[in-house]
Design a protein around this motif. Structure first.
Motif, PDB file in Angstrom:
ATOM      1  N   ASP A 105       0.805  -1.220   0.000  1.00 26.60           N
ATOM      2  CA  ASP A 105       0.000   0.000   0.000  1.00 26.60           C
ATOM      3  C   ASP A 105       0.839   1.272   0.000  1.00 26.60           C
ATOM      4  N   SER A 106       2.156   1.150   0.165  1.00 27.82           N
ATOM      5  CA  SER A 106       3.017   2.330   0.163  1.00 27.82           C
ATOM      6  C   SER A 106       4.419   1.917  -0.248  1.00 27.82           C
ATOM      7  N   TYR A 107       5.210   2.897  -0.672  1.00 25.39           N
ATOM      8  CA  TYR A 107       6.581   2.600  -1.073  1.00 25.39           C
ATOM      9  C   TYR A 107       7.419   2.104   0.101  1.00 25.39           C
ATOM     10  N   PRO A 108       7.335   2.736   1.295  1.00 28.91           N
ATOM     11  CA  PRO A 108       8.121   2.210   2.424  1.00 28.91           C
ATOM     12  C   PRO A 108       7.775   0.757   2.753  1.00 28.91           C
ATOM     13  N   GLU A 109       6.494   0.408   2.692  1.00 34.26           N
ATOM     14  CA  GLU A 109       6.094  -0.973   2.952  1.00 34.26           C
ATOM     15  C   GLU A 109       6.719  -1.912   1.914  1.00 34.26           C
ATOM     16  N   ASP A 157       7.037 -16.343  -9.854  1.00 29.66           N
ATOM     17  CA  ASP A 157       5.684 -16.304 -10.404  1.00 29.66           C
ATOM     18  C   ASP A 157       4.795 -15.280  -9.723  1.00 29.66           C
ATOM     19  N   HIS A 158       5.210 -14.788  -8.570  1.00 33.42           N
ATOM     20  CA  HIS A 158       4.403 -13.780  -7.882  1.00 33.42           C
ATOM     21  C   HIS A 158       4.272 -12.515  -8.740  1.00 33.42           C
ATOM     22  N   VAL A 159       3.216 -11.762  -8.489  1.00 29.95           N
ATOM     23  CA  VAL A 159       2.984 -10.480  -9.151  1.00 29.95           C
ATOM     24  C   VAL A 159       3.084  -9.396  -8.091  1.00 29.95           C
ATOM     25  N   LEU A 160       4.136  -8.581  -8.160  1.00 33.59           N
ATOM     26  CA  LEU A 160       4.306  -7.488  -7.202  1.00 33.59           C
ATOM     27  C   LEU A 160       3.364  -6.345  -7.556  1.00 33.59           C
ATOM     28  N   VAL A 161       2.684  -5.792  -6.552  1.00 37.43           N
ATOM     29  CA  VAL A 161       1.711  -4.724  -6.784  1.00 37.43           C
ATOM     30  C   VAL A 161       1.973  -3.584  -5.811  1.00 37.43           C
ATOM     31  N   LEU A 162       2.176  -2.397  -6.351  1.00 41.42           N
ATOM     32  CA  LEU A 162       2.271  -1.183  -5.532  1.00 41.42           C
ATOM     33  C   LEU A 162       1.118  -0.278  -5.908  1.00 41.42           C
ATOM     34  N   ARG A 163       0.328   0.134  -4.917  1.00 39.27           N
ATOM     35  CA  ARG A 163      -0.818   1.005  -5.196  1.00 39.27           C
ATOM     36  C   ARG A 163      -0.756   2.263  -4.325  1.00 39.27           C
ATOM     37  N   ASN A 164      -1.721   3.146  -4.522  1.00 42.83           N
ATOM     38  CA  ASN A 164      -1.761   4.460  -3.866  1.00 42.83           C
ATOM     39  C   ASN A 164      -0.590   5.329  -4.304  1.00 42.83           C
ATOM     40  N   ALA A 165      -0.202   5.181  -5.579  1.00 38.18           N
ATOM     41  CA  ALA A 165       0.935   5.942  -6.116  1.00 38.18           C
ATOM     42  C   ALA A 165       0.566   6.649  -7.417  1.00 38.18           C
ATOM     43  N   GLY A 166      -0.710   6.916  -7.622  1.00 37.94           N
ATOM     44  CA  GLY A 166      -1.161   7.568  -8.844  1.00 37.94           C
ATOM     45  C   GLY A 166      -1.102   9.082  -8.754  1.00 37.94           C
ATOM     46  N   PRO A 167      -1.806   9.785  -9.640  1.00 36.53           N
ATOM     47  CA  PRO A 167      -1.755  11.248  -9.653  1.00 36.53           C
ATOM     48  C   PRO A 167      -2.139  11.885  -8.315  1.00 36.53           C
ATOM     49  N   ILE A 168      -3.163  11.366  -7.666  1.00 38.58           N
ATOM     50  CA  ILE A 168      -3.601  11.927  -6.385  1.00 38.58           C
ATOM     51  C   ILE A 168      -2.970  11.181  -5.219  1.00 38.58           C
ATOM     52  N   GLY A 169      -2.841   9.884  -5.343  1.00 39.83           N
ATOM     53  CA  GLY A 169      -2.337   9.079  -4.235  1.00 39.83           C
ATOM     54  C   GLY A 169      -0.857   9.192  -3.999  1.00 39.83           C
ATOM     55  N   GLY A 170      -0.060   9.489  -5.018  1.00 37.37           N
ATOM     56  CA  GLY A 170       1.394   9.478  -4.903  1.00 37.37           C
ATOM     57  C   GLY A 170       1.987  10.324  -3.798  1.00 37.37           C
ATOM     58  N   PRO A 171       1.767  11.630  -3.745  1.00 38.03           N
ATOM     59  CA  PRO A 171       1.002  12.402  -4.714  1.00 38.03           C
ATOM     60  C   PRO A 171       1.850  12.751  -5.937  1.00 38.03           C
ATOM     61  N   GLY A 172       1.168  13.100  -7.031  1.00 40.24           N
ATOM     62  CA  GLY A 172       1.850  13.616  -8.207  1.00 40.24           C
ATOM     63  C   GLY A 172       2.257  12.580  -9.224  1.00 40.24           C
ATOM     64  N   PHE A 173       1.923  11.281  -8.988  1.00 44.16           N
ATOM     65  CA  PHE A 173       2.208  10.263 -10.000  1.00 44.16           C
ATOM     66  C   PHE A 173       3.704   9.988 -10.099  1.00 44.16           C
ATOM     67  N   PRO A 174       4.351   9.573  -9.009  1.00 50.04           N
ATOM     68  CA  PRO A 174       5.807   9.386  -9.006  1.00 50.04           C
ATOM     69  C   PRO A 174       6.257   8.190  -9.847  1.00 50.04           C
ATOM     70  N   GLU A 175       7.556   8.154 -10.132  1.00 52.06           N
ATOM     71  CA  GLU A 175       8.156   7.084 -10.936  1.00 52.06           C
ATOM     72  C   GLU A 175       8.586   5.928 -10.023  1.00 52.06           C
TER      73      GLU A 175
END
Length: 577
Positions: free
Chosen positions: A413-417, A432-450
């Protein structure tokens, strides 16, 4: 100067009338040391310079601004240099994307508020190109874009290094224990050796190529290395040409047409463009009143072969090699049958006329259509119950084994996590696992980080794993590579379906079918939706608050809703009293 041309000059409203207001304007220029002979009756050209001491990509721009001014003076114009916000991905945190729209607003208002008849827009580092172009389009005066140019190729221990791409590569090797402290220091010093933008086909090279393909630069300008003497000559040529554009009344609405936007998209695909091109191209198109969608880009991607053998989508070469091989003019000539060659450019000539006599000098670097790097273009757009409004992936930059992949999600749910987990050598994870990072979009990032190129977990790095499927509502650096699905829309922070995914859920990507789904039944998703609570806003005031209130989602270009062409009537000339 002919009377009709003189009448078109915006600056004449400031200086020509014989009244108190114009006397004040003239006296202030005289206060700066200019005589009336320097500026009266001449086209006044703004040189918008995004130089700063923290932007190495633009480290040569103080000198280049002087080259532009020399050209303006030679053509009978009067040049004034204006500083503009320098948005640099390395030092703007959390991301320069948070400030792209700020630079676009500044550009538009600098042009509108000052006595400028035309502008030279100096940019190159990732977000500066789209921001300057977006603002220039909205302002509407004649403009020409001056690209910063790529830095020289990197070098360490006899190996050519590509900025960004090799940083990721060697960082993985260092985490695996294969790179010593001394080697790491040498790589850091050798990977970026001169002023200029990243010399891979990252976002900077992608966006300056797009600007050239749209007709907004001088022919061949985007390929010239930043420290090549040809770059100085090109800068002076920009100064001379913008004066002529003012006299001709050649405004950007005549250049950035539907055909020009389509040309730019095709060229982007053929070069192995950054995934960021999707966001910026859509935003630029909407500023120009051109409808461009993710589906349009996916369709072009399916039919446009990738022919630029430049890292990271290519294997062997960098932008300096691309320049020596003929540059963007040669590449566009190679795919000329796919372009609208009647599109007008800043030269006043058609695109086809500017490409005459362009040649490919090294077919290993710029491939013929019969021998592409990849049979399709650089980007693909996915849809499914994880991304109903779309997501993007760079097929040529990832292992083909992931083109159809199914595996359990590992959700953060966050980059530190995420960072804490991937550095855990005992993490329970498989390739085979799929790594997922969320809450990093335009509003959640904030700013849509790389943040979208999630590092491979250390537990897998030490076992030789170098790629795995990764999904995020964040962006990724254009210099990055791997099986990364990005720009998931709508983003999780505002309740997009990605927020419903749980670790252990099975995720399936089918690239040929353009699908990305979580294999969870609808009833379970509804239960999760009912339990979800919206997070607190990231900002309570200031720029971040304004950004969060008005930024559009990734599939719409992340511009501000109130800046798009169709929001309201055009702003007129300022009152001068």
């Amino acid at each position: 100067m002919a009377g009709d041309v003189k009448a078109r000059l915006r600056s004449s409203r400031w200086f020509e009338p014989d009244d108190l207001r114009s006397m004040g304007h003239r006296s202030r220029l005289m206060q700066l040391g200019y005589s009336e002979a320097d500026f009266m009756g001449k086209p006044i050209i703004g040189v918008l310079n995004t130089w700063s001491e923290l932007n190495a990509c633009h480290g040569h721009f103080r000198e280049r601004a002087q080259d532009v001014k020399r050209g303006v003076a030679q053509a009978g114009g009067f040049a004034v240099e204006l500083p503009a916000l320098s948005v640099d991905e390395s030092f703007n945190k959390p991301t320069s994307m948070l400030y792209r729209n700020l630079l676009a607003m500044e550009t538009e208002e600098q042009i509108r508020a000052h006595p400028l008849d035309g502008v030279v827009l100096m940019g190159g580092c990732d977000k500066t190109t789209p921001a300057l172009v977006m603002g220039g389009l909205s302002a509407g005066v004649p403009m020409i874009f001056l690209p910063a140019g790529p830095m020289l190729r990197g070098n360490y221990a006899g190996n050519a290094l590509g900025s960004g791409s090799d940083a990721w590569k060697y960082w993985d090797e260092r985490r695996a224990g294969h790179v010593s402290d001394a080697e790491w220091l040498g790589i850091q010093g050798g990977i970026a050796r001169s002023a200029g933008t990243c010399m891979t086909m990252g976002t900077a090279a992608t966006m300056t190529a797009i600007a050239e393909a749209m007709g907004l630069t001088l022919p061949g300008a985007s390929s010239i290395p930043a420290v090549d003497s040809g770059h100085q000559r090109m800068a002076a040529d920009c100064g001379r040409r913008i004066v002529a554009m003012v006299r001709e009344g050649l405004t950007p609405d005549r250049i950035v047409t539907e055909s020009a936007v389509r040309n730019a998209a095709i060229v982007a695909m053929a070069t192995g463009c950054s995934t960021n091109a999707v966001i910026h191209l859509i935003a630029i198109a909407r500023r120009a009143g051109v409808e461009l969608t993710l589906d349009d880009l996916d369709a072009l991607g399916r039919n446009t072969p990738l022919i630029a053998n430049i890292r990271p989508s290519g294997k062997d070469y960098l932008m300096e090699d691309f320049y020596y091989a003929g540059g963007l003019k040669a590449l566009m000539n190679q795919i000329g049958s796919r372009l609208d060659l009647s599109a007008i450019t800043v030269t006043g000539k058609t695109l086809g006329q500017t490409l005459e006599h362009a040649q490919v000098y090294n077919e290993n670097v710029i491939r013929p259509l019969s021998n592409p790097v990849y049979h399709e273009g650089s980007l693909a757009v996915l849809r499914g119950n994880l991304c109903p409004d779309g997501a993007v992936i760079k097929p040529a930059a990832c292992d083909p084994s992931f083109h159809v992949h199914e595996g359990p999600a590992l959700v953060f749910d966050s980059y530190p996590e995420m960072k804490a987990a991937i550095d855990n050598e005992h993490l329970d994870v498989t390739p085979d696992h799929v790594l997922v990072l969320r809450n990093a979009g335009p509003i959640g990032g904030p700013g849509f980080p790389e943040w979208g190129m999630l590092p491979i977990p250390k537990a897998l790095i030490r076992r030789g794993c170098r790629d795995m499927l990764r999904i995020s509502d964040a962006r990724m650096s254009g210099t990055s590579y791997g099986a990364c699905v990005l720009h998931v829309a709508p983003e999780a922070y505002i309740g997009g379906p990605l927020v419903l995914l749980r670790s252990g859920d099975i995720v399936r990507m089918d690239l040929p079918a353009r699908r990305l789904d979580m294999l969870v039944d609808d009833d379970e998703l509804e239960r999760r939706r009912a339990a979800w609570q919206a997070p607190e806003p990231r900002y309570g005031r200031g720029w971040g608050w304004m950004f969060s209130r008005h930024v559009t989602q990734a599939d719409k270009g992340c511009d501000f809703d109130f800046l798009e062409r169709g929001f309201g009537k055009a702003v007129g000339e300022p009152d001068i009293f």
